[in-house]
Design a protein around this motif. Structure first.
Motif, PDB file in Angstrom:
ATOM      1  N   MET A  72     -39.919 -14.229  35.248  1.00 40.36           N
ATOM      2  CA  MET A  72     -38.537 -14.578  35.581  1.00 40.36           C
ATOM      3  C   MET A  72     -37.586 -14.298  34.418  1.00 40.36           C
ATOM      4  SD  MET A  72     -39.093 -18.177  37.554  1.00 40.36           S
ATOM      5  CE  MET A  72     -37.355 -18.360  37.918  1.00 40.36           C
ATOM      6  N   GLY A  73     -38.106 -13.834  33.304  1.00 38.00           N
ATOM      7  CA  GLY A  73     -37.272 -13.557  32.143  1.00 38.00           C
ATOM      8  C   GLY A  73     -37.027 -14.775  31.269  1.00 38.00           C
ATOM      9  N   ILE A  74     -37.822 -15.825  31.459  1.00 39.34           N
ATOM     10  CA  ILE A  74     -37.695 -17.053  30.668  1.00 39.34           C
ATOM     11  C   ILE A  74     -38.799 -17.052  29.629  1.00 39.34           C
ATOM     12  CG2 ILE A  74     -37.794 -19.571  30.748  1.00 39.34           C
ATOM     13  CD1 ILE A  74     -36.782 -19.334  33.682  1.00 39.34           C
ATOM     14  N   ARG A  75     -38.414 -17.097  28.362  1.00 40.93           N
ATOM     15  CA  ARG A  75     -39.402 -17.016  27.284  1.00 40.93           C
ATOM     16  C   ARG A  75     -39.742 -18.400  26.753  1.00 40.93           C
ATOM     17  NH1 ARG A  75     -37.877 -12.893  22.834  1.00 40.93           N
ATOM     18  NH2 ARG A  75     -37.568 -14.940  21.972  1.00 40.93           N
ATOM     19  N   VAL A  76     -41.028 -18.745  26.868  1.00 37.93           N
ATOM     20  CA  VAL A  76     -41.504 -20.006  26.311  1.00 37.93           C
ATOM     21  C   VAL A  76     -41.580 -19.856  24.798  1.00 37.93           C
ATOM     22  CG1 VAL A  76     -43.455 -21.596  26.196  1.00 37.93           C
ATOM     23  CG2 VAL A  76     -42.786 -20.614  28.388  1.00 37.93           C
ATOM     24  N   GLY A  77     -41.099 -20.858  24.095  1.00 34.09           N
ATOM     25  CA  GLY A  77     -41.065 -20.819  22.639  1.00 34.09           C
ATOM     26  C   GLY A  77     -39.694 -20.465  22.088  1.00 34.09           C
TER      27      GLY A  77
ATOM     28  N   SER B 175     -55.046 -36.871  29.468  1.00 31.94           N
ATOM     29  CA  SER B 175     -55.221 -38.270  29.077  1.00 31.94           C
ATOM     30  C   SER B 175     -56.661 -38.461  28.622  1.00 31.94           C
ATOM     31  CB  SER B 175     -54.918 -39.188  30.263  1.00 31.94           C
ATOM     32  OG  SER B 175     -55.889 -38.989  31.276  1.00 31.94           O
ATOM     33  N   LEU B 176     -56.945 -39.589  28.024  1.00 30.63           N
ATOM     34  CA  LEU B 176     -58.307 -39.853  27.567  1.00 30.63           C
ATOM     35  C   LEU B 176     -59.298 -39.881  28.722  1.00 30.63           C
ATOM     36  CD1 LEU B 176     -57.703 -42.514  24.784  1.00 30.63           C
ATOM     37  CD2 LEU B 176     -58.257 -40.086  24.522  1.00 30.63           C
ATOM     38  N   SER B 177     -58.825 -40.229  29.910  1.00 29.63           N
ATOM     39  CA  SER B 177     -59.709 -40.246  31.077  1.00 29.63           C
ATOM     40  C   SER B 177     -59.958 -38.848  31.627  1.00 29.63           C
ATOM     41  CB  SER B 177     -59.117 -41.132  32.174  1.00 29.63           C
ATOM     42  OG  SER B 177     -57.924 -40.549  32.665  1.00 29.63           O
ATOM     43  N   GLY B 178     -59.217 -37.864  31.125  1.00 27.98           N
ATOM     44  CA  GLY B 178     -59.404 -36.482  31.553  1.00 27.98           C
ATOM     45  C   GLY B 178     -58.385 -35.978  32.545  1.00 27.98           C
ATOM     46  N   GLU B 179     -57.396 -36.798  32.896  1.00 30.06           N
ATOM     47  CA  GLU B 179     -56.355 -36.365  33.834  1.00 30.06           C
ATOM     48  C   GLU B 179     -55.475 -35.309  33.166  1.00 30.06           C
ATOM     49  OE1 GLU B 179     -54.435 -36.035  37.329  1.00 30.06           O
ATOM     50  OE2 GLU B 179     -56.181 -37.306  36.968  1.00 30.06           O
ATOM     51  N   PRO B 180     -55.476 -34.065  33.683  1.00 28.51           N
ATOM     52  CA  PRO B 180     -54.676 -33.009  33.059  1.00 28.51           C
ATOM     53  C   PRO B 180     -53.197 -33.119  33.416  1.00 28.51           C
ATOM     54  CG  PRO B 180     -55.823 -32.128  34.940  1.00 28.51           C
ATOM     55  CD  PRO B 180     -56.256 -33.565  34.806  1.00 28.51           C
ATOM     56  N   TYR B 181     -52.344 -32.713  32.504  1.00 31.68           N
ATOM     57  CA  TYR B 181     -50.922 -32.590  32.798  1.00 31.68           C
ATOM     58  C   TYR B 181     -50.315 -31.574  31.854  1.00 31.68           C
ATOM     59  CZ  TYR B 181     -49.973 -35.838  28.893  1.00 31.68           C
ATOM     60  OH  TYR B 181     -49.897 -36.445  27.664  1.00 31.68           O
ATOM     61  N   VAL B 182     -49.151 -31.090  32.210  1.00 38.02           N
ATOM     62  CA  VAL B 182     -48.446 -30.091  31.400  1.00 38.02           C
ATOM     63  C   VAL B 182     -47.179 -30.732  30.890  1.00 38.02           C
ATOM     64  CG1 VAL B 182     -47.312 -27.842  31.401  1.00 38.02           C
ATOM     65  CG2 VAL B 182     -49.417 -28.156  32.701  1.00 38.02           C
ATOM     66  N   TYR B 183     -47.016 -30.723  29.570  1.00 40.09           N
ATOM     67  CA  TYR B 183     -45.802 -31.222  28.934  1.00 40.09           C
ATOM     68  C   TYR B 183     -44.794 -30.087  28.922  1.00 40.09           C
ATOM     69  CZ  TYR B 183     -42.592 -32.931  25.409  1.00 40.09           C
ATOM     70  OH  TYR B 183     -41.464 -33.323  24.741  1.00 40.09           O
ATOM     71  N   LEU B 184     -43.655 -30.298  29.560  1.00 43.44           N
ATOM     72  CA  LEU B 184     -42.649 -29.250  29.683  1.00 43.44           C
ATOM     73  C   LEU B 184     -41.625 -29.258  28.563  1.00 43.44           C
ATOM     74  CD1 LEU B 184     -42.009 -29.568  33.520  1.00 43.44           C
ATOM     75  CD2 LEU B 184     -43.581 -28.017  32.341  1.00 43.44           C
ATOM     76  N   GLY B 185     -41.545 -30.337  27.810  1.00 39.55           N
ATOM     77  CA  GLY B 185     -40.542 -30.435  26.756  1.00 39.55           C
ATOM     78  C   GLY B 185     -39.152 -30.549  27.353  1.00 39.55           C
ATOM     79  N   THR B 186     -38.153 -30.311  26.546  1.00 39.50           N
ATOM     80  CA  THR B 186     -36.776 -30.316  27.043  1.00 39.50           C
ATOM     81  C   THR B 186     -36.400 -28.892  27.415  1.00 39.50           C
ATOM     82  OG1 THR B 186     -35.901 -30.048  24.816  1.00 39.50           O
ATOM     83  CG2 THR B 186     -36.107 -32.287  25.640  1.00 39.50           C
ATOM     84  N   VAL B 187     -35.692 -28.743  28.501  1.00 38.57           N
ATOM     85  CA  VAL B 187     -35.329 -27.425  29.008  1.00 38.57           C
ATOM     86  C   VAL B 187     -33.813 -27.320  29.039  1.00 38.57           C
ATOM     87  CG1 VAL B 187     -35.542 -25.852  30.967  1.00 38.57           C
ATOM     88  CG2 VAL B 187     -37.413 -27.415  30.417  1.00 38.57           C
ATOM     89  N   PRO B 188     -33.240 -26.256  28.451  1.00 42.41           N
ATOM     90  CA  PRO B 188     -31.786 -26.090  28.492  1.00 42.41           C
ATOM     91  C   PRO B 188     -31.271 -26.019  29.931  1.00 42.41           C
ATOM     92  CG  PRO B 188     -32.762 -24.584  26.910  1.00 42.41           C
ATOM     93  CD  PRO B 188     -33.889 -25.206  27.672  1.00 42.41           C
ATOM     94  N   MET B 189     -30.061 -26.472  30.156  1.00 46.61           N
ATOM     95  CA  MET B 189     -29.482 -26.527  31.498  1.00 46.61           C
ATOM     96  C   MET B 189     -29.465 -25.157  32.170  1.00 46.61           C
ATOM     97  SD  MET B 189     -28.342 -28.356  33.905  1.00 46.61           S
ATOM     98  CE  MET B 189     -27.836 -29.922  33.281  1.00 46.61           C
ATOM     99  N   ALA B 190     -29.158 -24.111  31.456  1.00 50.59           N
ATOM    100  CA  ALA B 190     -29.107 -22.778  32.070  1.00 50.59           C
ATOM    101  C   ALA B 190     -30.478 -22.379  32.611  1.00 50.59           C
ATOM    102  CB  ALA B 190     -28.612 -21.751  31.052  1.00 50.59           C
ATOM    103  N   THR B 191     -31.527 -22.703  31.901  1.00 50.60           N
ATOM    104  CA  THR B 191     -32.882 -22.385  32.356  1.00 50.60           C
ATOM    105  C   THR B 191     -33.245 -23.236  33.567  1.00 50.60           C
ATOM    106  OG1 THR B 191     -33.543 -21.792  30.109  1.00 50.60           O
ATOM    107  CG2 THR B 191     -35.301 -22.293  31.653  1.00 50.60           C
TER     108      THR B 191
END
Length: 90
Positions: free
Chosen positions: A36-41, A54-70
């Motif tokens: 989509m032309g969006i560069r991570v980093g 989590s310690l129990s093994g539940e996976p998740y993705v941390y998205l961080g803060t995303v600029p409004m335009a993105t």
């Protein structure tokens, strides 16, 4: 270290498996964003994306803060995809 403290210091199998699943998902999301032309980093595009578990093994993705335009670009793409799906169903 005793055997007990070494066992506590080692990550559990569930955690390691969850982390791997989360890392794989974050990698796939990174590839989709790149298409989509969006560069991570890039601070102005998408600063941070990390797979976590989590310690129990539940996976998740941390998205961080995303600029409004993105965020707006993603919302527009999702709305367009949903409207295309609905048009094909009718």
């Amino acid at each position: 270290m005793t055997a007990d403290t070494e066992a506590v210091a080692q990550p559990s199998d569930a955690f390691v498996a969850g982390k791997k699943r989360a890392d794989d998902t974050a990698f796939m999301l990174d590839r989709v964003l790149a298409e989509m032309g969006i560069r991570v980093g890039d601070r102005d595009s998408w600063p941070q994306l990390q797979g976590r578990a989590s310690l129990s093994g539940e996976p998740y993705v941390y998205l961080g803060t995303v600029p409004m335009a993105t965020a707006r670009k993603l919302l527009d793409a999702l709305i367009y995809a949903h409207s295309e799906k609905r048009m094909r169903e009718h």
